[in-house]
Each structure stands twice: as structure tokens, then as C-alpha cells.
Design a protein around this motif. Structure first.
Motif, PDB file in Angstrom:
ATOM      1  N   ILE B 160     -15.367  23.676 -21.829  1.00 43.91           N
ATOM      2  CA  ILE B 160     -14.721  23.803 -23.134  1.00 43.91           C
ATOM      3  C   ILE B 160     -15.008  25.164 -23.737  1.00 43.91           C
ATOM      4  O   ILE B 160     -14.126  25.803 -24.324  1.00 43.91           O
ATOM      5  CB  ILE B 160     -15.195  22.676 -24.078  1.00 43.91           C
ATOM      6  N   PHE B 162     -15.537  27.931 -22.152  1.00 36.98           N
ATOM      7  CA  PHE B 162     -14.689  28.913 -21.476  1.00 36.98           C
ATOM      8  C   PHE B 162     -13.248  28.838 -21.981  1.00 36.98           C
ATOM      9  O   PHE B 162     -12.584  29.867 -22.168  1.00 36.98           O
ATOM     10  CB  PHE B 162     -14.724  28.700 -19.955  1.00 36.98           C
ATOM     11  N   VAL B 163     -12.759  27.621 -22.188  1.00 34.70           N
ATOM     12  CA  VAL B 163     -11.390  27.463 -22.704  1.00 34.70           C
ATOM     13  C   VAL B 163     -11.275  28.106 -24.086  1.00 34.70           C
ATOM     14  O   VAL B 163     -10.324  28.847 -24.365  1.00 34.70           O
ATOM     15  CB  VAL B 163     -10.989  25.966 -22.765  1.00 34.70           C
ATOM     16  N   TRP B 165     -13.221  30.437 -25.411  1.00 38.42           N
ATOM     17  CA  TRP B 165     -13.341  31.899 -25.274  1.00 38.42           C
ATOM     18  C   TRP B 165     -12.020  32.503 -24.780  1.00 38.42           C
ATOM     19  O   TRP B 165     -11.522  33.495 -25.317  1.00 38.42           O
ATOM     20  CB  TRP B 165     -14.497  32.242 -24.334  1.00 38.42           C
ATOM     21  N   SER B 166     -11.447  31.860 -23.752  1.00 37.16           N
ATOM     22  CA  SER B 166     -10.175  32.346 -23.206  1.00 37.16           C
ATOM     23  C   SER B 166      -9.107  32.412 -24.285  1.00 37.16           C
ATOM     24  O   SER B 166      -8.395  33.417 -24.424  1.00 37.16           O
ATOM     25  CB  SER B 166      -9.693  31.427 -22.082  1.00 37.16           C
ATOM     26  N   THR B 167      -8.980  31.348 -25.056  1.00 42.49           N
ATOM     27  CA  THR B 167      -7.934  31.305 -26.068  1.00 42.49           C
ATOM     28  C   THR B 167      -8.130  32.399 -27.111  1.00 42.49           C
ATOM     29  O   THR B 167      -7.193  33.144 -27.438  1.00 42.49           O
ATOM     30  CB  THR B 167      -7.907  29.939 -26.767  1.00 42.49           C
ATOM     31  N   HIS B 169      -9.914  35.113 -26.867  1.00 42.16           N
ATOM     32  CA  HIS B 169      -9.782  36.430 -26.241  1.00 42.16           C
ATOM     33  C   HIS B 169      -8.322  36.759 -25.963  1.00 42.16           C
ATOM     34  O   HIS B 169      -7.867  37.870 -26.219  1.00 42.16           O
ATOM     35  CB  HIS B 169     -10.591  36.474 -24.954  1.00 42.16           C
ATOM     36  N   GLY B 170      -7.599  35.778 -25.461  1.00 41.79           N
ATOM     37  CA  GLY B 170      -6.182  35.994 -25.185  1.00 41.79           C
ATOM     38  C   GLY B 170      -5.425  36.338 -26.452  1.00 41.79           C
ATOM     39  O   GLY B 170      -4.628  37.282 -26.480  1.00 41.79           O
ATOM     40  N   LEU B 171      -5.686  35.602 -27.493  1.00 39.88           N
ATOM     41  CA  LEU B 171      -5.010  35.835 -28.774  1.00 39.88           C
ATOM     42  C   LEU B 171      -5.287  37.250 -29.278  1.00 39.88           C
ATOM     43  O   LEU B 171      -4.370  37.985 -29.652  1.00 39.88           O
ATOM     44  CB  LEU B 171      -5.495  34.801 -29.795  1.00 39.88           C
ATOM     45  N   THR B 173      -6.352  39.842 -27.570  1.00 44.57           N
ATOM     46  CA  THR B 173      -5.826  40.855 -26.650  1.00 44.57           C
ATOM     47  C   THR B 173      -4.326  41.026 -26.841  1.00 44.57           C
ATOM     48  O   THR B 173      -3.818  42.148 -26.910  1.00 44.57           O
ATOM     49  CB  THR B 173      -6.127  40.468 -25.194  1.00 44.57           C
TER      50      THR B 173
END
Lengths: 213, 213
Positions: B160, B162-163, B165-167, B169-171, B173
Motif C-alpha cells: 500500500i 508503494f501504491v 508513493w507511486s500515485t 509521485h506520478g501526480l 511528475t
DNA sequence: GAAAATTATGAACAGTGTTTAGTATATCGT
DNA sequence: ACGATATACTAAACACTGTTCATAATTTTC
């Protein structure tokens, strides 16, 4: 000049453009973007550096050509999934395709997403990113179809689409920059990094599934 | 040499390192990373380009110094939130802090996350990314605390994390590279882009809240 | 004040993207 | 087939870049 000759020359010209692009692509993949010089590309295709400029205005134009190509490739990966009738299954497929694309073409991926596009050319930008918009539209449409099956109930399709895009993009970016590997290593998670990525993706899918009412 | 003199010189040396760093930071913010030359930094602090190399081994070392500083700043933004007792509220605060950090220091953000670190130096890497690991640990710990309050039930805390963080970070970026603006503009969503970003974040929070059983 | 250690720099090297003037080459009309 | 013309190509140069090094200026020590 004969008609056929003009065509042949035109073909040759296109061929050389392709050769340049292929050489650039392979060198980018090998050495990275900044580390690849026009001179290196020229040497690879056995032409003078100046010749490159007869076919592309500058290095940026080469980058953008690859950018455009990469995007079309990604969209084509999406379109293969059209036969999947269940929209959520199609959505899952898109996620997998996205990850696969990022892993198989890390440099193109970085090219497309991790670079601020030169703000200069407006006309080009529109053309290039039509592909990007199309990709988002496909996502948006799929999310909408999912909603008719009671997925993402009470959410705005566009917002959810942005969240999904963010997550997938973030995951791929963390992967291609090596940050995922680093943190995973620090956490003594010695398993294969791609397996970790897959399992994070699957967790995300489960999260999305929980939004079904 | 007197003791005090050595200290003063040492202080001066530190001062000049700071001056270089500040000049570099402002130029990076203004012109971008690649477009900022050592010569430009030197001119800004009114020293010879060669002088820079007496204080920093290379341009990379300058970049890494800013990298490290930026990360400490981010972590400090997190630590301010320690007083928030409810872990999910703290998690929300972290998300907001992350976004704020990315928007206020877009170049530092890109520096930290959107660049593949020079693989060379191993020792440095460990030091630098200790900060990164610490940031992730804070996230992980907070997620764990949330779970004790029945958030993220049935999920692995690390996955969770990682999910999330990914979200985030993606947003960030997509925002800092301008892709978010582009697609939003194409969708005729003329509202303020930062407002769009905030609303996407809020949607994501609602998604996370739905995982409470 | 002279010697020694520190600090700063001018000039150069090898590399970059890009432009231009000039040279080959191929095509054309006759 | 040949001279004129249009095309394709390139060597050389320009203005940059990061970086190094011998040299000069300065400061500290004795």
C-alpha cells in the motif's frame, strides 16, 4: 526529371530519415539521451554530422520523432485490447500494457514523460500530444464503461482516470529511475524487482476493485 | 597558525560552498539543470570557473548537494506533521506536504526523482538515499498505524505504501513536466491547474478512505 | 620582511550542437 | 554526349560545455 526518379529519391530520403531515427534510438537506449551526440549518430550511419541537419532541423526534432513514434506504439498496445469486452478486464490489460511498454522501452518512456517538452513549438506540440490525449481518452472511456458496471461508484470518471494514470506513471517512473529498486533493496526485499512491481500493480488493481459497490 | 584563524578560514570555505550552492540552485530554477553551466555559476558568485572545482569535485557533486538538501527539506516537512495523532490525518498531511514540496521546488523535485543517479559512487549513494529511505519509512510506519485503525484492511502495509508513493509521485511528475496541464487543457478543463491537482489528490484520499473496513 | 602554504585564475583540452561555404554527384535540357 | 543546373554531401569553423593544470596572487607562518 522522370516521375519515377523523383519517387525513388523521395524514398531514399525517407530511408535515410529512418536510418537516422533507428541509429538515434539504439544509441539513446545504449548511452542515454544527453550522452548521445549528433556526431555519434552520424558515425553510426556513416555520414557526416552536417548531413543529419539536412533531414532533421535539430536534435530536438529527432527526439520528438521518437517521442511521437513511442506514443503511437503505446496507443497501439492499448488498441490490441479492444477485443476484451469486460471494461475492467480491459483496464487491467491497459495497466499491464503500460508497464510492459515502460519496461521494454525505458528510454522512450523517459523521453515521453520525464522530459519537459521544449515549450517553443506550439503547432508541433498539438500534433505530438494528440497521441497523448488519445491515450487518455481511451482510459477515460474505459473507466466510464466500468462505471456502468458499478465500478468507481460515486466518483467522477475524469478524476479517477487521472488517479489511475498518476499511479501507473508513478510506478513506472520510480522503476525506470531506479528508485524502486533502491528502496526495495534497503528494505531487504531481495526478490526480483519486476516481481515487486507486478505485485504492487496487483495490489492497486485490488484497491480499484474495492471501489465497486 | 592561530586556532581561531583556522576556524575562520574553515567558515569562509563553508560560506563559499553555500554561495556556490545558492547560485546553482537559483540558476537551476531559472534556466533548468542542463542549461546551467559552471561558468554561469562562477560568474554569479564573481569567481573564476576553476574556483568552483576547489569546492566541489564536479557538477554532479553540486547536484547531489542540492539533492541531499532537498530531501532533508522534504523529510522536515513530514516531521512537522508528527503532532497529528490520527494516522490517517497525518497521511493526508503528508500527501499535501509532498505536493506542496513538489510545486514549490519543481527543479529540486525533478533533481531528486526524475534523474537516474550517476551509478558511479556507491558510498555517496547510500548516504544520499538514506534520506529517501527514511521518507519511505515514515510513510510505511504511518500506513501501519492506519491499519491498526482498520484502514487498508487485508492489505500489506509495504505494498500500500508503494501504491501511495507511486500515485503521489506520478501526480507530481505529471504536474511538473506539464503533462497534466496539457491533457487538462485538451479536455477543455480551463480551471486552475493547481485546483485540478488538489481535486485529484482529494479523490485519491477518498479512494483510500473506502479501504477502511 | 622572507618563506611557505593556501587560494584563485587564465589558458587550454576535448567534447557538444549547429551553421556555412564549398565540393562532389547526379539529373537535366539540348 | 556534353555543358548547365539542381541536389546531396561534407570539412571547417563558431560558440558553447565540463574539466584540468600550470601559474599567479594572496594570506599565513616564522
Amino acid at each position: 526529371m522522370l516521375m519515377g526518379v523523383a519517387e525513388r529519391k523521395e524514398r531514399h530520403k525517407e530511408d535515410l530519415k529512418r536510418e537516422i531515427l533507428d541509429a538515434a534510438k539504439s544509441l539513446f537506449a545504449e548511452k542515454g539521451l544527453e550522452a548521445t551526440s549528433i556526431r555519434a549518430i552520424a558515425e553510426k550511419i556513416e555520414y557526416s554530422p552536417a548531413t543529419i541537419y539536412l533531414y532533421y532541423k535539430d536534435k530536438n526534432e529527432i527526439v520528438h520523432a521518437l517521442h511521437s513514434e513511442g506514443f503511437k506504439l503505446l496507443v497501439s498496445h492499448f488498441e490490441v485490447l479492444n477485443h476484451i469486452s469486460h471494461p475492467f478486464e480491459r483496464l487491467k490489460g491497459m495497466g499491464r500494457a503500460y508497464i510492459q511498454f515502460a519496461l521494454q522501452n525505458p528510454d522512450i518512456y523517459k523521453l515521453i514523460f520525464n522530459m519537459e517538452e521544449p515549450l517553443k513549438h506550439v503547432a508541433n506540440c498539438f500534433e505530438e500530444w494528440d497521441e497523448g490525449d488519445r491515450a487518455f481518452d481511451i482510459l477515460l472511456k474505459t473507466v466510464g464503461e466500468c462505471q456502468r458496471l458499478n465500478y468507481f461508484n460515486g466518483f467522477d470518471a475524469q478524476q479517477i482516470s487521472f488517479v489511475i494514470w498518476s499511479t501507473m506513471h508513478g510506478l513506472c517512473t520510480l522503476r525506470t529511475t531506479g528508485h524502486l529498486s533502491h528502496v526495495a533493496a534497503a528494505k531487504a526485499n531481495e526478490q526480483d524487482i519486476d516481481q515487486l512491481m507486478t505485485s504492487i500493480f496487483e495490489t492497486f488493481i485490488i484497491v480499484l476493485e474495492r471501489l465497486k459497490s
